[in-house]
Design a protein around this motif. Structure first.
Motif, mmCIF file in Angstrom:
data_model
loop_
_atom_site.group_PDB
_atom_site.id
_atom_site.type_symbol
_atom_site.label_atom_id
_atom_site.label_comp_id
_atom_site.label_asym_id
_atom_site.label_seq_id
_atom_site.Cartn_x
_atom_site.Cartn_y
_atom_site.Cartn_z
ATOM 1 N N GLU A 13 0.838 -1.199 0.000
ATOM 2 C CA GLU A 13 0.000 0.000 0.000
ATOM 3 C C GLU A 13 0.874 1.251 0.000
ATOM 4 O OE1 GLU A 13 -3.075 -0.001 3.021
ATOM 5 O OE2 GLU A 13 -3.536 2.093 2.536
ATOM 6 N N VAL A 14 1.971 1.198 0.779
ATOM 7 C CA VAL A 14 2.901 2.328 0.821
ATOM 8 C C VAL A 14 3.552 2.532 -0.549
ATOM 9 C CG1 VAL A 14 5.069 3.152 1.793
ATOM 10 C CG2 VAL A 14 3.332 2.140 3.280
ATOM 11 N N ILE A 15 3.987 1.402 -1.150
ATOM 12 C CA ILE A 15 4.589 1.503 -2.488
ATOM 13 C C ILE A 15 3.574 2.101 -3.453
ATOM 14 C CG2 ILE A 15 5.477 0.169 -4.434
ATOM 15 C CD1 ILE A 15 6.640 -1.801 -2.447
ATOM 16 N N SER A 16 2.354 1.613 -3.359
ATOM 17 C CA SER A 16 1.291 2.087 -4.226
ATOM 18 C C SER A 16 1.145 3.610 -4.120
ATOM 19 C CB SER A 16 -0.011 1.395 -3.831
ATOM 20 O OG SER A 16 -1.097 2.008 -4.471
ATOM 21 N N ARG A 17 1.250 4.125 -2.909
ATOM 22 C CA ARG A 17 1.125 5.571 -2.671
ATOM 23 C C ARG A 17 2.239 6.378 -3.337
ATOM 24 N NH1 ARG A 17 -3.257 7.572 -2.282
ATOM 25 N NH2 ARG A 17 -4.714 6.244 -1.203
ATOM 26 N N ALA A 18 3.385 5.689 -3.571
ATOM 27 C CA ALA A 18 4.537 6.390 -4.158
ATOM 28 C C ALA A 18 4.507 6.352 -5.689
ATOM 29 C CB ALA A 18 5.833 5.786 -3.650
ATOM 30 N N MET A 19 3.560 5.637 -6.253
ATOM 31 C CA MET A 19 3.506 5.475 -7.704
ATOM 32 C C MET A 19 2.527 6.465 -8.335
ATOM 33 S SD MET A 19 5.407 2.896 -8.624
ATOM 34 C CE MET A 19 6.223 1.468 -7.909
ATOM 35 N N PRO A 20 2.961 7.168 -9.367
ATOM 36 C CA PRO A 20 2.096 8.183 -9.961
ATOM 37 C C PRO A 20 0.808 7.634 -10.571
ATOM 38 C CG PRO A 20 4.117 7.891 -11.234
ATOM 39 C CD PRO A 20 4.295 7.147 -9.959
ATOM 40 N N LEU A 21 0.899 6.447 -11.188
ATOM 41 C CA LEU A 21 -0.284 5.913 -11.872
ATOM 42 C C LEU A 21 -1.443 5.711 -10.900
ATOM 43 C CD1 LEU A 21 -1.574 4.785 -14.432
ATOM 44 C CD2 LEU A 21 -0.598 2.561 -13.887
ATOM 45 N N THR A 22 -1.100 5.350 -9.654
ATOM 46 C CA THR A 22 -2.105 5.142 -8.619
ATOM 47 C C THR A 22 -3.101 6.295 -8.560
ATOM 48 O OG1 THR A 22 -0.438 3.967 -7.350
ATOM 49 C CG2 THR A 22 -2.381 4.720 -6.146
ATOM 50 N N TYR A 23 -2.579 7.525 -8.601
ATOM 51 C CA TYR A 23 -3.432 8.699 -8.435
ATOM 52 C C TYR A 23 -4.323 8.925 -9.649
ATOM 53 C CZ TYR A 23 -0.504 9.296 -4.434
ATOM 54 O OH TYR A 23 0.133 9.075 -3.247
ATOM 55 N N GLY A 24 -3.764 8.675 -10.826
ATOM 56 C CA GLY A 24 -4.567 8.825 -12.028
ATOM 57 C C GLY A 24 -5.738 7.851 -12.013
ATOM 58 N N LEU A 25 -5.455 6.604 -11.651
ATOM 59 C CA LEU A 25 -6.514 5.601 -11.668
ATOM 60 C C LEU A 25 -7.511 5.824 -10.539
ATOM 61 C CD1 LEU A 25 -4.736 2.322 -12.781
ATOM 62 C CD2 LEU A 25 -5.815 4.116 -14.127
ATOM 63 N N GLU A 26 -7.002 6.304 -9.396
ATOM 64 C CA GLU A 26 -7.894 6.613 -8.279
ATOM 65 C C GLU A 26 -8.927 7.659 -8.705
ATOM 66 O OE1 GLU A 26 -6.292 7.099 -4.058
ATOM 67 O OE2 GLU A 26 -6.773 9.157 -4.626
ATOM 68 N N ALA A 27 -8.440 8.709 -9.360
ATOM 69 C CA ALA A 27 -9.351 9.760 -9.817
ATOM 70 C C ALA A 27 -10.385 9.191 -10.778
ATOM 71 C CB ALA A 27 -8.552 10.873 -10.492
ATOM 72 N N LEU A 28 -9.938 8.344 -11.692
ATOM 73 C CA LEU A 28 -10.857 7.810 -12.693
ATOM 74 C C LEU A 28 -11.891 6.870 -12.061
ATOM 75 C CD1 LEU A 28 -8.316 7.346 -15.577
ATOM 76 C CD2 LEU A 28 -10.261 8.914 -15.542
ATOM 77 N N GLN A 29 -11.436 6.103 -11.075
ATOM 78 C CA GLN A 29 -12.368 5.222 -10.371
ATOM 79 C C GLN A 29 -13.480 6.045 -9.708
ATOM 80 O OE1 GLN A 29 -9.623 2.949 -8.047
ATOM 81 N NE2 GLN A 29 -10.260 0.997 -8.923
ATOM 82 N N ASP A 30 -13.055 7.139 -9.046
ATOM 83 C CA ASP A 30 -14.032 8.000 -8.377
ATOM 84 C C ASP A 30 -14.971 8.644 -9.394
ATOM 85 O OD1 ASP A 30 -12.803 7.319 -6.079
ATOM 86 O OD2 ASP A 30 -11.737 9.218 -5.789
ATOM 87 N N LEU A 31 -14.407 9.048 -10.529
ATOM 88 C CA LEU A 31 -15.234 9.687 -11.552
ATOM 89 C C LEU A 31 -16.269 8.699 -12.093
ATOM 90 C CD1 LEU A 31 -12.405 11.671 -13.342
ATOM 91 C CD2 LEU A 31 -14.410 12.683 -12.248
ATOM 92 N N ALA A 32 -15.837 7.456 -12.273
ATOM 93 C CA ALA A 32 -16.771 6.433 -12.761
ATOM 94 C C ALA A 32 -17.912 6.239 -11.766
ATOM 95 C CB ALA A 32 -16.036 5.114 -12.991
ATOM 96 N N ALA A 33 -17.590 6.476 -10.473
ATOM 97 C CA ALA A 33 -18.604 6.286 -9.435
ATOM 98 C C ALA A 33 -19.403 7.548 -9.148
ATOM 99 C CB ALA A 33 -17.932 5.792 -8.158
ATOM 100 N N GLY A 34 -19.187 8.605 -9.951
ATOM 101 C CA GLY A 34 -20.040 9.777 -9.821
ATOM 102 C C GLY A 34 -19.374 11.036 -9.293
ATOM 103 N N ALA A 35 -18.039 11.028 -9.116
ATOM 104 C CA ALA A 35 -17.370 12.189 -8.544
ATOM 105 C C ALA A 35 -17.247 13.327 -9.564
ATOM 106 C CB ALA A 35 -15.982 11.805 -8.046
#
Ligand SMILES: Nc1ncnc2c1ncn2[C@@H]1O[C@H](COP(=O)(O)OP(=O)(O)OP(=O)(O)O)[C@@H](O)[C@H]1O
Ligand SMILES: [Mg+2]
Lengths: 253, 243
Positions: free
Chosen positions: B189-211
């Motif tokens: 999870e910590v490694i994941s937090r250090a990876m840039p792609l994580t944030y891009g996909l997080e945003a897209l996941q939220d957008l798909a869910a209505g953000a």
């Protein structure tokens, strides 16, 4: 002033390139010690002359030229170009470099290549036209470089170096693969440029081309065998042509 | 650095791409094809609506990283990079010039891809569509920036090629695609937090869910910062002289 062999030492301030105790060690590979490619070179290139850098394959010609244009890390010694340390920012407009294999964009046309580099060195369309004419490529201006022959592509590479009318031209084997007529035309061009005050350092492993040079630097296995005029070299070795003089120097060591 | 030299370089890179239809096919055609295959495979399920937006961010990253790496690799191999290093052009002009050119392509790619997914395949995004496009563009730029940083750091062509899987695969594994981040072991999870792609996909996941933009502004800022960081790294590690 250093004096290699029988060449006259050039007066201070009149040298376009001054190389002093230059040593270059290139990495040989993973965890293996480097190989000493240049083993203590002292040489000068006087301004306004055509100086031939001759030597067999692997002798270090390209490496020496790379130090002059500042893209080769130096292990020891100094290289001074137009009275500045080699590679200094102010030299980038004043020195033109043509690498051994043509360094232009194969997927662009001849004139697109020239226009891009012209913008980088801040010259205009008339310099593009002049450079193309100087290497006799005006007729091929619209052709994609990938569709040109090797000799044509290498002339595009040369034309790029001519754009900014540099004070020093460093040309790595510019005549390889050219037919005798083109070869002569290029050497005529080098002569004209030198007559106009440009200094040229031209490498070749065709010893015949020594005749077209004002001075010669003979390189072998990272050592400089001679830094002199052709006439002095022949007189010193008693040889009748460069190739024999080269052999004389190698065997006489 | 100067705008004149940066723009000249960007224009030159775009000219090269224009002469190369296969790159354009890779940038636009291939992602459309894969999206279409997925839509077809999962017809009648909500899979496209759930995962489509994620793919709109993932494709630009991977494809732009590859295209940028190959372009800079060719620049190195052809000797033109060495020539540029002897000319009065800054290392930043080269790096930013590439980023501008591929950034323009990322915009084109994101628009075509989103348009195709929404208009042709009927993908429905619960959140703000324009933010999906924005994040897709940023992900494409991120791919370019990482590609530039990787190939600037590489000493040889071979190293530049080796960088591709090295940089892309770990991000794919830890980005939260295969497993939600909060279910990962702590280290991952910590490694994941250090990876840039994580944030891009997080945003897209939220957008798909209505953000909307407001909900994903943190992740969007993180991606933007990674882009700037990678470009600075790329400029700093590009060498004028080599051994
Ligand atoms: N990138 C490199 N890394 C390590 N060693 C190198 C590298 N490039 C060249 N060398 C070595 O340096 C030596 C001199 O090479 P250089 O290219 O300067 O020779 P050259 O005189 O230009 O030869 P040619 O006439 O074939 O072009 C050779 O022994 C070569 O193997
Ligand atoms: Mg060579």
């Amino acid at each position: 002033m250093r004096n290699n062999g029988s060449g006259q030492p050039s007066e201070p301030g009149r040298a376009a390139v001054r190389v002093d105790g230059l040593r270059v060690v290139r990495p040989a590979g993973h965890r293996r010690p480097g190989i000493e490619v240049l083993r203590g070179i002292d040489a000068t290139v006087p301004r306004g002359q055509v100086v031939g850098l001759l030597g067999p394959s692997g002798s270090g010609k390209t490496t020496l030229m790379r130090t002059v244009v500042g893209v080769q890390q130096i292990t020891a010694g100094t290289v001074e170009v137009l009275d500045r340390p080699a590679g200094e920012e102010s030299l980038r407009r004043r020195v033109g470099y043509v690498t051994q294999s043509p360094s232009v964009y194969a997927d662009l046309s001849v004139v697109e290549n020239l226009r891009y580099f012209a913008r980088l060195v801040a010259v205009g369309e008339d310099d593009v036209a002049r450079s193309l004419a100087e290497v006799d490529l005006t007729a091929l201006a619209g052709r994609r470089v990938s569709t040109l022959s090797g000799g044509e592509a290498s002339r595009v590479s040369l034309a790029v170096a001519l754009l900014a009318s540099p004070e020093l031209l460093v040309l790595d084997e510019p005549t390889v693969g050219l037919d005798p007529v083109l070869r002569r035309d290029l050497w005529d061009l080098f002569g004209r440029l030198a007559a106009g005050g440009t200094t040229l350092l031209v490498s070749s492993h065709v010893m015949d081309e020594a005749q077209r040079c004002d001075r010669l630097l003979l390189l072998r296995e990272g050592h400089l065998l001679a830094d002199s005029t052709l006439a002095d070299l022949l007189a010193r070795t008693g040889a009748s042509h460069v190739e024999a003089a080269f052999l004389h120097l190698v065997e006489g060591r | 650095m100067s705008p004149r030299l940066t723009l000249a370089t960007a224009e030159r890179v775009l000219r090269q791409v224009r002469h190369d239809p296969r790159t354009i096919g890779l940038l636009v055609g291939l992602p459309c094809l894969v999206l279409w295959l997925i839509a077809w495979m999962f017809e009648g399920t909500p899979v496209l609506d759930q995962f489509g937006p994620l793919l709109l961010g993932l494709f630009p990253l991977v494809v732009m990283f590859l295209v940028t790496s190959v372009a800079t690799l060719r620049e190195r191999q052809s000797g033109t990079l060495e020539r540029l290093m002897t000319l009065p052009v800054g290392r930043g002009d080269i790096v930013i010039g590439y980023a501008l050119a591929f950034g323009a392509l990322a915009v084109l790619q994101a628009l075509v891809l989103t348009g195709f997914a929404v208009l042709v395949l009927g993908m429905e995004v619960a959140g703000a569509l324009w933010v999906v496009v924005l994040v897709a563009v940023l992900d494409g730029l991120l791919g370019t920036a990482l590609g530039l940083a990787a190939s600037a750091a590489a000493r040889t062509e071979f190293q530049a090629v080796q960088m591709m899987p090295l940089i892309i695969f770990p991000q794919l594994v830890t980005a939260g695609l295969m497993m939600p981040r909060d279910q990962m072991p702590t280290v991952l999870e910590v490694i994941s937090r250090a990876m840039p792609l994580t944030y891009g996909l997080e945003a897209l996941q939220d957008l798909a869910a209505g953000a909307g933009l407001h909900d994903v502004r943190g992740a969007v800022t993180a991606v933007a910062l990674f882009i700037v960081g990678a470009l600075m790294l790329g400029t700093a590690t590009l060498r004028r002289s080599t051994r």
